[in-house]
Design a protein around this motif. Sequence first.
Motif, PDB file in Angstrom:
ATOM      1  N   SER A  76      35.178  38.705  44.062  1.00 54.29           N
ATOM      2  CA  SER A  76      36.530  38.313  43.693  1.00 54.29           C
ATOM      3  C   SER A  76      36.484  37.680  42.303  1.00 54.29           C
ATOM      4  CB  SER A  76      37.134  37.356  44.720  1.00 54.29           C
ATOM      5  OG  SER A  76      36.579  36.076  44.578  1.00 54.29           O
ATOM      6  N   VAL A  77      37.460  38.038  41.469  1.00 59.71           N
ATOM      7  CA  VAL A  77      37.559  37.462  40.134  1.00 59.71           C
ATOM      8  C   VAL A  77      38.989  36.931  39.990  1.00 59.71           C
ATOM      9  CG1 VAL A  77      37.308  37.864  37.665  1.00 59.71           C
ATOM     10  CG2 VAL A  77      35.927  39.189  39.270  1.00 59.71           C
TER      11      VAL A  77
ATOM     12  N   PRO B 158      41.967  44.505  44.745  1.00 65.61           N
ATOM     13  CA  PRO B 158      43.186  43.788  44.343  1.00 65.61           C
ATOM     14  C   PRO B 158      42.878  42.542  43.494  1.00 65.61           C
ATOM     15  CG  PRO B 158      43.315  44.435  46.647  1.00 65.61           C
ATOM     16  CD  PRO B 158      41.950  44.822  46.173  1.00 65.61           C
ATOM     17  N   LEU B 159      41.879  41.800  43.851  1.00 65.36           N
ATOM     18  CA  LEU B 159      41.547  40.599  43.081  1.00 65.36           C
ATOM     19  C   LEU B 159      40.066  40.592  42.749  1.00 65.36           C
ATOM     20  CD1 LEU B 159      43.601  37.857  44.978  1.00 65.36           C
ATOM     21  CD2 LEU B 159      44.020  38.652  42.647  1.00 65.36           C
ATOM     22  N   GLY B 160      39.601  41.646  42.116  1.00 58.23           N
ATOM     23  CA  GLY B 160      38.189  41.683  41.753  1.00 58.23           C
ATOM     24  C   GLY B 160      37.642  43.089  41.704  1.00 58.23           C
TER      25      GLY B 160
ATOM     26  N   THR C 121      28.332  37.190  35.678  1.00 62.49           N
ATOM     27  CA  THR C 121      28.466  37.541  34.265  1.00 62.49           C
ATOM     28  C   THR C 121      29.054  38.926  34.102  1.00 62.49           C
ATOM     29  OG1 THR C 121      26.601  36.156  33.667  1.00 62.49           O
ATOM     30  CG2 THR C 121      27.144  37.935  32.150  1.00 62.49           C
ATOM     31  N   VAL C 122      28.490  39.896  34.863  1.00 63.84           N
ATOM     32  CA  VAL C 122      28.978  41.269  34.707  1.00 63.84           C
ATOM     33  C   VAL C 122      30.423  41.372  35.208  1.00 63.84           C
ATOM     34  CG1 VAL C 122      28.670  43.650  35.481  1.00 63.84           C
ATOM     35  CG2 VAL C 122      26.704  42.326  34.717  1.00 63.84           C
ATOM     36  N   ALA C 123      30.754  40.667  36.295  1.00 58.72           N
ATOM     37  CA  ALA C 123      32.129  40.718  36.799  1.00 58.72           C
ATOM     38  C   ALA C 123      33.105  40.185  35.751  1.00 58.72           C
ATOM     39  CB  ALA C 123      32.235  39.906  38.093  1.00 58.72           C
TER      40      ALA C 123
END
Length: 739
Positions: free
Chosen positions: A641-642, A626-628, A519-521
């Motif tokens: 990672s996001v 880079p991705l998150g 959720t926080v991410a």
Amino acid sequence: MFAKLRHAPRFSANVLLARQTALTLRPASYQLIHTTATVFKASVQENIDYGKTFDKILIANRGEIACRVIRTCKKMGIKTVAIYSDADANSLHVKLADEAYNVGPAPTNQSYLNVPAILKAIKDSGAKAVHPGYGFLSENASFVQTLEKEGVTFIGPGEYAMGAMGDKIQSKIIAKEAGVSTIPGFNGVVRDANHALEIAHDIGYPVMLKASAGGGGKGMRIAWNDEEVISGFKIASSESMSSFGDNRLLVEKYVDNPRHIEIQLLADKHDHVVYLPERECSIQRRNQKVIEEAPSTHIDEATRKAMGEQAVALARKVGYSSAGTVEFLVDSQRNFYFLEMNTRLQVEHPITEYISGVDLVEQMIRVAAGQKLALKQEDLTINGWAIESRVYAEDPEKYLPSIGHLSKYIEPKSLKGKNEVRCDSGIVEGSEISIYYDPMICKLCTHGDTRDEAIENMKKALDSYVIKGVTHNIPLLREVVSHPRFASGNISTKFLAEEYPEGFKGHSLNPDSLSELATVAALVYAKRDIRNRAFGEHINLTELESKVPQEWDLFVNPTPTQKDQAVKVKIMRDGPVSLDSDTKFLISINNQEAVPVEASWDLESPLVNARVNSKEVSVQYLDSLPLGFKLQHYGTKFDVSVLNEAQQKYSVHMKEKPKPDMAKFLISPMPGSVVSIAVKPGDVIAEGAELAVVEAMKMQNVLRATRVGKVKKVYTQPGSSVGADEVLIEFEDDKAETK
Ligand SMILES: *[C@@H]1O[C@H](CO)[C@@H](O)[C@H](O)[C@H]1NC(C)=O
Ligand SMILES: *[C@@H]1O[C@H](CO)[C@@H](O)[C@H](O)[C@H]1NC(C)=O
Ligand SMILES: *[C@@H]1O[C@H](CO)[C@@H](O)[C@H](O)[C@H]1NC(C)=O
Ligand SMILES: *[C@@H]1O[C@H](CO)[C@@H](O)[C@H](O)[C@H]1NC(C)=O
């Protein structure tokens, strides 16, 4: 006399009684002892002037304890003198003191233990008394004698009491003479099994049998009944004869589920001694205390009184004055046995101050000045519950010290207006944690009306404690205070070893913590996306509204190496976009019902305080990837990672980066200095052979070969300093490894 301690909450006696009585027993199997039986007397008189003590005090210590002592001196109108080593010239205790004197180079034997230099600082400053803190010279009887000769008051016990209690064997003999309960036992030739039974009945079950000559826990047998004594005797005596050629056996009371519980004393020079409520320090690792609390869940009113009165008897026997602590080992049946007496202020003294309202340092100073102790035994009550977490600069998984520069440092604060958080630290943002001294960052204490409340406050404080630049042990502390067994109060000195038999490995995500983190991410992603779309343009809100999506479909994974842990998160705007931090969102995890989520996070702060469906969640934002994002939850760091939908599709085709083969390198496990290198290029080494010695924090670490190999290159030399993970030695490629 009840000091107006900055941090200590004060309650009136009636309110307290009501609060204590309102405590209900937990449903858990272990029944907590509550302090309902404590008699709460009318509140103690305050603001009594007991007269002058000293004009000026020198504090022969550094770090948090020097700062702690200075605080009380300031409150009492006493001028303070600090001493410091070259490494500490800019440290907080030097800034807080009225005067400061350099006593030598960084190594402690040349500075904080350098008695001639300290005596010179005393003379130059004109200080009339010395507070030693803990460690260093605090239990050094010859230092006390030296000060006496110079006509300077030592703020601590007299030389005799210190010497008598400083010797382990002698102190046990004196304790026994004073009527203090010591571990009952027999040490000598046990004639036969019947004799063994006789002894066991005398002592009472359970008993421990082992060879007198054997050290440690080697060959130890535990017997809970007659049968086990007979078989234990046979094995232990034959073992004793065959291994040591000696038929003496040690038969001793076995302390099951041992708990470390200690009694704080205060004594004056007029034969008046009182005991304060107990502290429990059972959460230990290799005899090092990690988390302490006061009072103890294990101690009932009768035991508290018995322990307290025995501790007082011991203090009287040796003519003790000042603050001191008698440590006991307590078994599951509340039998308690003397361990030792510490003749100084303890590290964990703040929790006693929290629940008693007494400023122990102030009392030490008054007693040293010859004043009568104004506290009466019946005035000493228990106000709620307090917990201390020792926050260290160390890797909690390897238990190795970490050093460095505190690039970001924000201590947790009391948010409830009840002084429920107390930080005893000697550092600020920008401070260095050096290799020369104890790597303690802070003693973080919390208070609550109940134990549960104190624990909740501790969790919040740990979650919002921002420490960047050094590795710290908050992951371990957070995990212990969240542990159901800790919550139940059924702890022992074996807690850490029993609960983490393979060592502590950080927080392992459960469904709740996983969805909080996801959720926080997602929230951080959406807020940054809004900011990025507005960034650098003169854009008005109407325009921004059209540029910012209504919703984001994301794939969040706090453990990217485990693809199946990915969480599908849909985050939707709940209302118009805003550039302040108050855009509202709804969030749905894995297609479940959407819940409202809000956060006060402003994209700069390291702390994200979110309200997820009205539950408060604190996560630390450490860095972007880079991705998150790198996030910290339950004290543990996660590379989360996001991915948006397109990235998620693409990720299926992305290859994992292979890990470099580190097996052929000897890596320094910690920052420190190289003491010696035992090999040179070309050497063939056996498994277990010593390769190098690296010293950090006064600890020498011998690095050994984990397999057979041939040395290719040595990258360092004795005397050099090395960083963590720095390559020290390279080995030839091993044929066996290249398949
Ligand atoms: C406390 O924990 C120990 C170790 O896990 C266990 O053996 C004991 O039965 C527990 N005691 C209670 C009262 O729950
Ligand atoms: C301090 O201790 C180190 C070893 O730890 C030793 O080499 C040195 O001689 C000592 N210095 C003094 C002044 O005692
Ligand atoms: C007391 O301190 C002095 C000076 O550092 C030291 O030489 C001595 O060994 C210490 N004594 C004890 C009992 O620790
Ligand atoms: C916002 O910007 C748009 C496009 O530049 C413009 O048409 C609109 O009038 C602006 N609105 C306000 C309130 O300034």
